[in-house]
Design an enzyme around this catalytic site. Structure first.
Site, PDB file in Angstrom:
ATOM      1  N   CYS A 140      84.032 -93.941 -44.934  1.00 32.69           N
ATOM      2  CA  CYS A 140      82.998 -94.841 -44.236  1.00 32.69           C
ATOM      3  C   CYS A 140      83.593 -96.330 -44.247  1.00 32.69           C
ATOM      4  O   CYS A 140      84.637 -96.460 -44.802  1.00 32.69           O
ATOM      5  CB  CYS A 140      81.576 -94.670 -44.428  1.00 32.69           C
ATOM      6  SG  CYS A 140      81.077 -95.213 -46.119  1.00 32.69           S
TER       7      CYS A 140
ATOM      8  N   ASN B  87      81.886 -97.729 -48.096  1.00 33.03           N
ATOM      9  CA  ASN B  87      81.664 -96.749 -49.281  1.00 33.03           C
ATOM     10  C   ASN B  87      80.687 -96.879 -50.292  1.00 33.03           C
ATOM     11  O   ASN B  87      80.820 -96.621 -51.534  1.00 33.03           O
ATOM     12  CB  ASN B  87      83.140 -96.646 -49.999  1.00 33.03           C
ATOM     13  CG  ASN B  87      83.329 -95.861 -50.821  1.00 33.03           C
ATOM     14  OD1 ASN B  87      83.779 -95.694 -52.091  1.00 33.03           O
ATOM     15  ND2 ASN B  87      82.659 -94.639 -50.792  1.00 33.03           N
TER      16      ASN B  87
ATOM     17  N   CYS C 252      77.280 -96.417 -48.574  1.00 36.07           N
ATOM     18  CA  CYS C 252      76.364 -95.750 -48.240  1.00 36.07           C
ATOM     19  C   CYS C 252      76.605 -94.449 -47.514  1.00 36.07           C
ATOM     20  O   CYS C 252      76.233 -93.278 -48.419  1.00 36.07           O
ATOM     21  CB  CYS C 252      75.667 -96.533 -46.801  1.00 36.07           C
ATOM     22  SG  CYS C 252      74.905 -98.018 -47.285  1.00 36.07           S
ATOM     23  N   ARG C 253      76.987 -94.099 -46.556  1.00 30.28           N
ATOM     24  CA  ARG C 253      77.212 -92.805 -45.992  1.00 30.28           C
ATOM     25  C   ARG C 253      78.219 -92.052 -46.700  1.00 30.28           C
ATOM     26  O   ARG C 253      78.068 -90.757 -47.178  1.00 30.28           O
ATOM     27  CB  ARG C 253      77.964 -93.033 -44.327  1.00 30.28           C
ATOM     28  CG  ARG C 253      76.928 -93.327 -43.612  1.00 30.28           C
ATOM     29  CD  ARG C 253      77.453 -93.987 -42.288  1.00 30.28           C
ATOM     30  NE  ARG C 253      78.455 -95.251 -42.448  1.00 30.28           N
ATOM     31  CZ  ARG C 253      79.215 -95.566 -41.566  1.00 30.28           C
ATOM     32  NH1 ARG C 253      79.206 -94.985 -40.257  1.00 30.28           N
ATOM     33  NH2 ARG C 253      79.973 -96.517 -41.604  1.00 30.28           N
ATOM     34  N   SER C 254      79.815 -92.584 -47.025  1.00 30.32           N
ATOM     35  CA  SER C 254      80.371 -91.600 -47.931  1.00 30.32           C
ATOM     36  C   SER C 254      80.030 -91.118 -49.316  1.00 30.32           C
ATOM     37  O   SER C 254      80.252 -90.071 -49.518  1.00 30.32           O
ATOM     38  CB  SER C 254      81.914 -92.153 -47.723  1.00 30.32           C
ATOM     39  OG  SER C 254      82.101 -93.483 -48.402  1.00 30.32           O
TER      40      SER C 254
ATOM     41  N   ASP D 180      76.106 -95.897 -38.989  1.00 34.04           N
ATOM     42  CA  ASP D 180      75.834 -96.760 -40.012  1.00 34.04           C
ATOM     43  C   ASP D 180      74.571 -97.316 -40.149  1.00 34.04           C
ATOM     44  O   ASP D 180      73.912 -97.838 -39.430  1.00 34.04           O
ATOM     45  CB  ASP D 180      76.834 -98.168 -39.545  1.00 34.04           C
ATOM     46  CG  ASP D 180      76.953 -98.965 -40.577  1.00 34.04           C
ATOM     47  OD1 ASP D 180      76.387 -98.953 -41.816  1.00 34.04           O
ATOM     48  OD2 ASP D 180      77.833 -99.951 -40.686  1.00 34.04           O
TER      49      ASP D 180
HETATM   50  P1  4NP Z   1      78.796 -97.530 -45.058  1.00 33.80           P
HETATM   51  O1  4NP Z   1      77.701 -98.683 -44.769  1.00 33.80           O
HETATM   52  O2  4NP Z   1      80.157 -97.779 -44.423  1.00 33.80           O
HETATM   53  O3  4NP Z   1      78.103 -96.456 -44.888  1.00 33.80           O
HETATM   54  O4  4NP Z   1      78.897 -97.804 -46.740  1.00 33.80           O
HETATM   55  C1  4NP Z   1      77.969-100.122 -44.899  1.00 33.80           C
HETATM   56  C2  4NP Z   1      78.147-100.810 -45.946  1.00 33.80           C
HETATM   57  C3  4NP Z   1      78.474-101.973 -46.051  1.00 33.80           C
HETATM   58  C4  4NP Z   1      78.642-102.830 -45.017  1.00 33.80           C
HETATM   59  C5  4NP Z   1      78.734-102.203 -43.704  1.00 33.80           C
HETATM   60  C6  4NP Z   1      78.318-100.865 -43.836  1.00 33.80           C
HETATM   61  N1  4NP Z   1      79.056-104.100 -44.790  1.00 33.80           N
HETATM   62  O5  4NP Z   1      79.338-104.876 -43.836  1.00 33.80           O
HETATM   63  O6  4NP Z   1      78.973-104.805 -45.996  1.00 33.80           O
END
Ligand code: 4NP
Length: 158
Positions: free
Chosen positions: A7, A10, A12-14, A124
Site C-alpha cells: 500500500c 505500509n 494501515c492496509r498492507s 485508503d
Molecule cells: P496505508 O495508509 O497506505 O494504508 O498505510 C496510509 C498511511 C499513511 C499515509 C497515507 C496512507 N500518509 O500519507 O502518511
C-alpha cells in the site's frame, strides 16, 4: 511461495492484510505454504509500527500485529512470487520500480481476490473514520479466505 502486500504508507492496509492472511494461514495449518510480507511505496513511516487505529481495529477482532513499516524495493519483484497492491496508485508506483517488464505479471490488485465484496480497490482509510478501518479488515478477510481456498485446492494464486 512468497506473497507481498503493498500500500502507500505500509501502516494501515498492507499490514492489516498481512496480519489477517497470516492468522488465517495459522488457523488452517498452512503457514508453511505461504510466506507473507508487506511494504509501502512511501518512505515517510519507515520503521514505524502500524497506525494505532488499525492496531485497535485488528485487536478488537482478535488479530495480533507484528509488522514494521518498510519501503518497497525493486528487488521485491525478484524475491516474491505474487505482489498484491491495494489500489491503482500503488500499481502505478510498482510499475515504475519494476526491474523487468516480464516481472509485471506478478502484480495484481488484492481486491481482485474478493468474492463477497464487489470492489476493485482497498480504499485508503488514513484520513477516514473507524468504519473505514473496519472496511479494510472486512476486505482483507474476504480476499485472504479466497487466497487460502486457492492454496487448499492447489489452484495457482497468480
Ligand atoms: P496505508 O495508509 O497506505 O494504508 O498505510 C496510509 C498511511 C499513511 C499515509 C497515507 C496512507 N500518509 O500519507 O502518511
Amino acid at each position: 511461495m512468497r506473497l507481498l502486500f503493498v500500500c502507500l504508507g505500509n501502516i494501515c492496509r498492507s499490514p492489516a492484510a498481512e496480519t489477517v492472511l497470516r492468522e488465517l494461514l495459522e488457523r488452517e495449518g498452512l503457514s508453511h505454504a505461504l510466506t507473507v510480507d508487506s511494504a509501502g511505496t512511501l518512505d515517510y513511516h519507515v520503521g514505524s509500527e502500524p497506525d494505532p487505529r488499525m492496531r485497535k481495529a485488528l485487536r478488537a477482532r482478535g488479530y495480533q500485529l507484528w509488522s514494521r513499516c518498510r519501503l518497497i524495493q525493486s528487488q521485491d519483484f525478484l524475491d516474491f512470487d505474487v505482489i498484491l497492491a491495494m489500489d491503482q496508485q500503488n500499481v502505478r508506483e510498482l510499475r515504475r520500480i519494476c526491474p523487468k517488464p516480464e516481472l509485471m505479471s506478478k502484480l495484481k490488485l488484492a481486491a481482485s481476490y474478493c468474492t463477497r465484496h464487489s470492489v476493485s480497490e482497498v480504499p485508503d482509510p488514513y484520513y477516514g473514520t473507524s468504519e473505514d478501518f473496519e472496511h479494510v479488515i472486512d476486505l482483507a478477510e474476504d480476499f485472504s479466505q479466497n487466497l487460502i481456498q486457492h492454496l487448499k485446492t492447489q489452484r495457482p494464486i497468480n
